[in-house]
Design a protein around this motif. Structure first.
Motif, PDB file in Angstrom:
ATOM      1  N   LEU A 298       0.840  -1.186   0.000  1.00 31.29           N
ATOM      2  CA  LEU A 298       0.000   0.000   0.000  1.00 31.29           C
ATOM      3  C   LEU A 298       0.882   1.245   0.000  1.00 31.29           C
ATOM      4  O   LEU A 298       2.039   1.193   0.449  1.00 31.29           O
ATOM      5  CB  LEU A 298      -0.919  -0.001   1.225  1.00 31.29           C
ATOM      6  CG  LEU A 298      -1.988  -1.097   1.258  1.00 31.29           C
ATOM      7  CD1 LEU A 298      -2.796  -1.009   2.546  1.00 31.29           C
ATOM      8  CD2 LEU A 298      -2.903  -1.021   0.043  1.00 31.29           C
ATOM      9  N   PRO A 299       0.374   2.369  -0.484  1.00 27.00           N
ATOM     10  CA  PRO A 299       1.184   3.583  -0.552  1.00 27.00           C
ATOM     11  C   PRO A 299       1.540   4.115   0.832  1.00 27.00           C
ATOM     12  O   PRO A 299       0.847   3.877   1.816  1.00 27.00           O
ATOM     13  CB  PRO A 299       0.277   4.570  -1.303  1.00 27.00           C
ATOM     14  CG  PRO A 299      -1.118   4.079  -1.051  1.00 27.00           C
ATOM     15  CD  PRO A 299      -0.996   2.586  -0.998  1.00 27.00           C
ATOM     16  N   GLY A 300       2.643   4.851   0.884  1.00 24.35           N
ATOM     17  CA  GLY A 300       3.052   5.469   2.142  1.00 24.35           C
ATOM     18  C   GLY A 300       3.914   4.558   2.976  1.00 24.35           C
ATOM     19  O   GLY A 300       4.997   4.130   2.570  1.00 24.35           O
ATOM     20  N   GLN A 301       3.426   4.213   4.172  1.00 23.62           N
ATOM     21  CA  GLN A 301       4.213   3.461   5.145  1.00 23.62           C
ATOM     22  C   GLN A 301       4.747   2.144   4.597  1.00 23.62           C
ATOM     23  O   GLN A 301       5.917   1.811   4.811  1.00 23.62           O
ATOM     24  CB  GLN A 301       3.377   3.176   6.402  1.00 23.62           C
ATOM     25  CG  GLN A 301       2.902   4.418   7.139  1.00 23.62           C
ATOM     26  CD  GLN A 301       1.498   4.841   6.742  1.00 23.62           C
ATOM     27  OE1 GLN A 301       1.182   4.897   5.554  1.00 23.62           O
ATOM     28  NE2 GLN A 301       0.662   5.140   7.726  1.00 23.62           N
ATOM     29  N   GLU A 302       3.905   1.395   3.903  1.00 24.45           N
ATOM     30  CA  GLU A 302       4.334   0.079   3.441  1.00 24.45           C
ATOM     31  C   GLU A 302       5.415   0.178   2.369  1.00 24.45           C
ATOM     32  O   GLU A 302       6.311  -0.679   2.306  1.00 24.45           O
ATOM     33  CB  GLU A 302       3.138  -0.732   2.935  1.00 24.45           C
ATOM     34  CG  GLU A 302       2.207  -1.156   4.063  1.00 24.45           C
ATOM     35  CD  GLU A 302       1.144  -2.149   3.629  1.00 24.45           C
ATOM     36  OE1 GLU A 302       0.385  -2.601   4.502  1.00 24.45           O
ATOM     37  OE2 GLU A 302       1.076  -2.469   2.428  1.00 24.45           O
ATOM     38  N   GLU A 303       5.349   1.196   1.534  1.00 27.40           N
ATOM     39  CA  GLU A 303       6.406   1.392   0.537  1.00 27.40           C
ATOM     40  C   GLU A 303       7.751   1.616   1.213  1.00 27.40           C
ATOM     41  O   GLU A 303       8.786   1.073   0.783  1.00 27.40           O
ATOM     42  CB  GLU A 303       6.071   2.586  -0.357  1.00 27.40           C
ATOM     43  CG  GLU A 303       4.867   2.397  -1.250  1.00 27.40           C
ATOM     44  CD  GLU A 303       4.517   3.658  -2.020  1.00 27.40           C
ATOM     45  OE1 GLU A 303       4.364   3.579  -3.243  1.00 27.40           O
ATOM     46  OE2 GLU A 303       4.408   4.732  -1.391  1.00 27.40           O
ATOM     47  N   ILE A 304       7.747   2.411   2.269  1.00 33.06           N
ATOM     48  CA  ILE A 304       8.991   2.718   2.986  1.00 33.06           C
ATOM     49  C   ILE A 304       9.468   1.487   3.755  1.00 33.06           C
ATOM     50  O   ILE A 304      10.670   1.183   3.771  1.00 33.06           O
ATOM     51  CB  ILE A 304       8.781   3.917   3.926  1.00 33.06           C
ATOM     52  CG1 ILE A 304       8.351   5.153   3.112  1.00 33.06           C
ATOM     53  CG2 ILE A 304      10.058   4.234   4.702  1.00 33.06           C
ATOM     54  CD1 ILE A 304       7.798   6.284   3.944  1.00 33.06           C
ATOM     55  N   ASN A 305       8.543   0.763   4.372  1.00 29.15           N
ATOM     56  CA  ASN A 305       8.905  -0.494   5.027  1.00 29.15           C
ATOM     57  C   ASN A 305       9.618  -1.428   4.052  1.00 29.15           C
ATOM     58  O   ASN A 305      10.641  -2.041   4.386  1.00 29.15           O
ATOM     59  CB  ASN A 305       7.655  -1.205   5.565  1.00 29.15           C
ATOM     60  CG  ASN A 305       7.162  -0.637   6.882  1.00 29.15           C
ATOM     61  OD1 ASN A 305       7.874   0.082   7.570  1.00 29.15           O
ATOM     62  ND2 ASN A 305       5.935  -0.959   7.228  1.00 29.15           N
ATOM     63  N   LEU A 306       9.052  -1.550   2.852  1.00 32.57           N
ATOM     64  CA  LEU A 306       9.604  -2.485   1.873  1.00 32.57           C
ATOM     65  C   LEU A 306      11.028  -2.118   1.478  1.00 32.57           C
ATOM     66  O   LEU A 306      11.885  -2.993   1.330  1.00 32.57           O
ATOM     67  CB  LEU A 306       8.704  -2.542   0.639  1.00 32.57           C
ATOM     68  CG  LEU A 306       9.173  -3.496  -0.471  1.00 32.57           C
ATOM     69  CD1 LEU A 306       9.337  -4.921   0.055  1.00 32.57           C
ATOM     70  CD2 LEU A 306       8.209  -3.461  -1.651  1.00 32.57           C
ATOM     71  N   GLN A 307      11.288  -0.837   1.302  1.00 29.70           N
ATOM     72  CA  GLN A 307      12.650  -0.406   0.969  1.00 29.70           C
ATOM     73  C   GLN A 307      13.642  -0.908   2.009  1.00 29.70           C
ATOM     74  O   GLN A 307      14.721  -1.416   1.668  1.00 29.70           O
ATOM     75  CB  GLN A 307      12.719   1.119   0.884  1.00 29.70           C
ATOM     76  CG  GLN A 307      11.979   1.730  -0.283  1.00 29.70           C
ATOM     77  CD  GLN A 307      11.995   3.254  -0.231  1.00 29.70           C
ATOM     78  OE1 GLN A 307      12.726   3.850   0.554  1.00 29.70           O
ATOM     79  NE2 GLN A 307      11.179   3.885  -1.046  1.00 29.70           N
ATOM     80  N   TYR A 308      13.290  -0.772   3.263  1.00 33.76           N
ATOM     81  CA  TYR A 308      14.185  -1.173   4.350  1.00 33.76           C
ATOM     82  C   TYR A 308      14.306  -2.694   4.441  1.00 33.76           C
ATOM     83  O   TYR A 308      15.417  -3.242   4.557  1.00 33.76           O
ATOM     84  CB  TYR A 308      13.690  -0.600   5.675  1.00 33.76           C
ATOM     85  CG  TYR A 308      14.584  -0.922   6.843  1.00 33.76           C
ATOM     86  CD1 TYR A 308      15.918  -0.537   6.843  1.00 33.76           C
ATOM     87  CD2 TYR A 308      14.095  -1.634   7.936  1.00 33.76           C
ATOM     88  CE1 TYR A 308      16.746  -0.847   7.917  1.00 33.76           C
ATOM     89  CE2 TYR A 308      14.913  -1.942   9.009  1.00 33.76           C
ATOM     90  CZ  TYR A 308      16.233  -1.542   8.989  1.00 33.76           C
ATOM     91  OH  TYR A 308      17.062  -1.860  10.045  1.00 33.76           O
ATOM     92  N   LEU A 309      13.177  -3.401   4.379  1.00 34.08           N
ATOM     93  CA  LEU A 309      13.193  -4.855   4.470  1.00 34.08           C
ATOM     94  C   LEU A 309      13.982  -5.471   3.320  1.00 34.08           C
ATOM     95  O   LEU A 309      14.704  -6.464   3.495  1.00 34.08           O
ATOM     96  CB  LEU A 309      11.760  -5.398   4.474  1.00 34.08           C
ATOM     97  CG  LEU A 309      10.912  -5.007   5.692  1.00 34.08           C
ATOM     98  CD1 LEU A 309       9.446  -5.331   5.449  1.00 34.08           C
ATOM     99  CD2 LEU A 309      11.414  -5.705   6.950  1.00 34.08           C
ATOM    100  N   ARG A 310      13.864  -4.875   2.152  1.00 38.20           N
ATOM    101  CA  ARG A 310      14.624  -5.346   0.990  1.00 38.20           C
ATOM    102  C   ARG A 310      16.120  -5.168   1.229  1.00 38.20           C
ATOM    103  O   ARG A 310      16.922  -6.050   0.892  1.00 38.20           O
ATOM    104  CB  ARG A 310      14.189  -4.566  -0.251  1.00 38.20           C
ATOM    105  CG  ARG A 310      14.773  -5.099  -1.559  1.00 38.20           C
ATOM    106  CD  ARG A 310      14.530  -4.134  -2.695  1.00 38.20           C
ATOM    107  NE  ARG A 310      13.127  -3.989  -3.011  1.00 38.20           N
ATOM    108  CZ  ARG A 310      12.500  -2.819  -3.089  1.00 38.20           C
ATOM    109  NH1 ARG A 310      13.136  -1.687  -2.823  1.00 38.20           N
ATOM    110  NH2 ARG A 310      11.235  -2.768  -3.426  1.00 38.20           N
ATOM    111  N   SER A 311      16.492  -4.036   1.830  1.00 37.90           N
ATOM    112  CA  SER A 311      17.915  -3.785   2.089  1.00 37.90           C
ATOM    113  C   SER A 311      18.499  -4.785   3.092  1.00 37.90           C
ATOM    114  O   SER A 311      19.694  -5.083   3.064  1.00 37.90           O
ATOM    115  CB  SER A 311      18.119  -2.354   2.596  1.00 37.90           C
ATOM    116  OG  SER A 311      17.671  -2.211   3.942  1.00 37.90           O
TER     117      SER A 311
END
Length: 370
Positions: A298-311
């Protein structure tokens, strides 16, 4: 009798509410006589208007996701290290927050959402609030709305967020690496896919609202394949009814579940979790040690979460599932030793950060020093 005031925001069954309920459960494990009260400041102050705002919020995210993402990132995430004023929040809610605290007279305040945290921090800074305040973060980053100066304790997901708070001037002794709150009924899992063999069980989830692209994903799966899908429909009654009507032989639709013990059993039965990157769900999967495949955000928080989890390398980002054979992809993820082994290694390393700061010990410390 001690009283703890737990403050999420809005009444929809979000991760903020789940975190508040989890904290209350841990408090009861420490002292069953402590009274925990969970309140939403919007419902408290504006009554039925809250329901309208909650529904508007959900429709906005799903109908115009790009606009929500842009506003969230610019208003709450960009330059999050810099202290800002949110005057509209102060005008609308600060006096209301004072009244709520005066009416409830808590001995401890726990904020699982950034807005009540901002308000409590302001009141503490102005010496209008004496009760200690705890921030409990439910994402893998700290947005700019969270209060900081007047907050007594911080429960953070990992070392990265602890360091971010120290950079902002928070004393390390007031920061506890607890992970995002996971209910005590969600226990460590020891089942091994390689030992289990047989048909694969995939748990497909879209959070408490049943959001995401679950209907489309199921539509691309193979009824005659080797994977059985258990679909957590959450509050999405339309999706649940659709799956019941279609009666797919390889799909088990499951309505909204309140029981964490039942959720724990479903996790144990699963070989892989297909999910959005919501903080609570991902943290539950981390505790269970399950392979996490992110198929939508989902837009917002989940997009930012994903960036970090991917890293961190603890999730597989699979947004192009519609271009692949879903069965082949999932089977390959579970059977490839390099992929599965890499995920487990990264997951074990990440979990080791929380070894010395479990939730129970953090709450006990707060109680003993409040």
């Amino acid at each position: 009798m001690k009283k703890v005031l737990l403050l999420p925001f809005l009444s929809i069954p979000s991760g903020h509410h789940q975190a508040a309920d989890t904290i209350a459960e841990y408090i009861r494990l420490i002292d069953a006589d402590v009274r925990c009260e969970k309140l939403d400041i919007l419902s408290y102050g504006f009554g039925t208007v809250e329901s309208f705002i909650s529904q508007f919020y959900l429709k906005w995210i799903h109908w115009i996701p790009g606009s929500y993402s842009w506003i969230y990132k610019n208003a709450a995430y960009r330059d999050a290290h810099r202290e800002r004023r949110y005057l509209i929040y102060e005008i609308l809610f600060l006096r209301l927050m004072q009244k709520l605290i005066s009416d409830t007279t808590p001995d401890l305040i726990v904020c699982t959402h950034c807005l009540p945290s901002r308000l409590a921090s302001l009141l503490k800074s102005r010496r209008l609030l004496s009760a200690p305040v705890v921030n409990v973060y439910t994402d893998f980053f700290i947005n700019a709305v969270w209060g900081c100066e007047g907050i007594d304790y911080h429960f953070v997901p990992d070392l990265h967020m602890k360091q971010a708070l120290i950079t902002k001037g928070v004393a390390g002794a007031r920061i506890f690496i607890t992970g995002i709150p996971v209910h005590p009924h969600i226990t460590e899992s020891n089942n091994d896919r390689t030992a289990k063999g047989g048909r694969i069980t995939a748990l497909l989830t879209g959070g408490s609202q049943g959001a995401g692209m679950m209907k489309a994903l199921i539509g691309k799966t193979r009824p005659d394949g080797n994977i059985h899908y258990k679909v957590l429909c959450g509050k999405n009654n339309r999706l649940f009814s659709h799956l019941i009507h279609e009666n797919y032989p390889h799909v088990t639709p499951i309505p909204y579940i309140e029981s964490k013990a039942q959720m724990n059993d479903l996790y144990d039965e699963a070989d892989v979790i297909l999910t959005k990157p919501g903080g609570i769900t991902v943290s539950e999967c981390i505790r269970k040690g399950k392979p996490i495949v992110v198929y939508h955000a989902l837009p917002g928080q989940e997009e930012i979460n994903l960036q970090y989890l991917r890293s961190l390398g603890i999730v597989i980002d699979w947004f192009d599932w519609h271009k692949e054979d879903i069965e082949e992809k999932i089977t390959r993820i579970l059977s490839d030793r390099n992929v599965a082994g890499g995920l487990q290694s990264n997951l074990s390393h990440y979990k080791s950060q929380m070894a010395d700061r479990e939730m129970l010990s953090a709450i006990r410390h707060v109680f003993n020093h409040s």
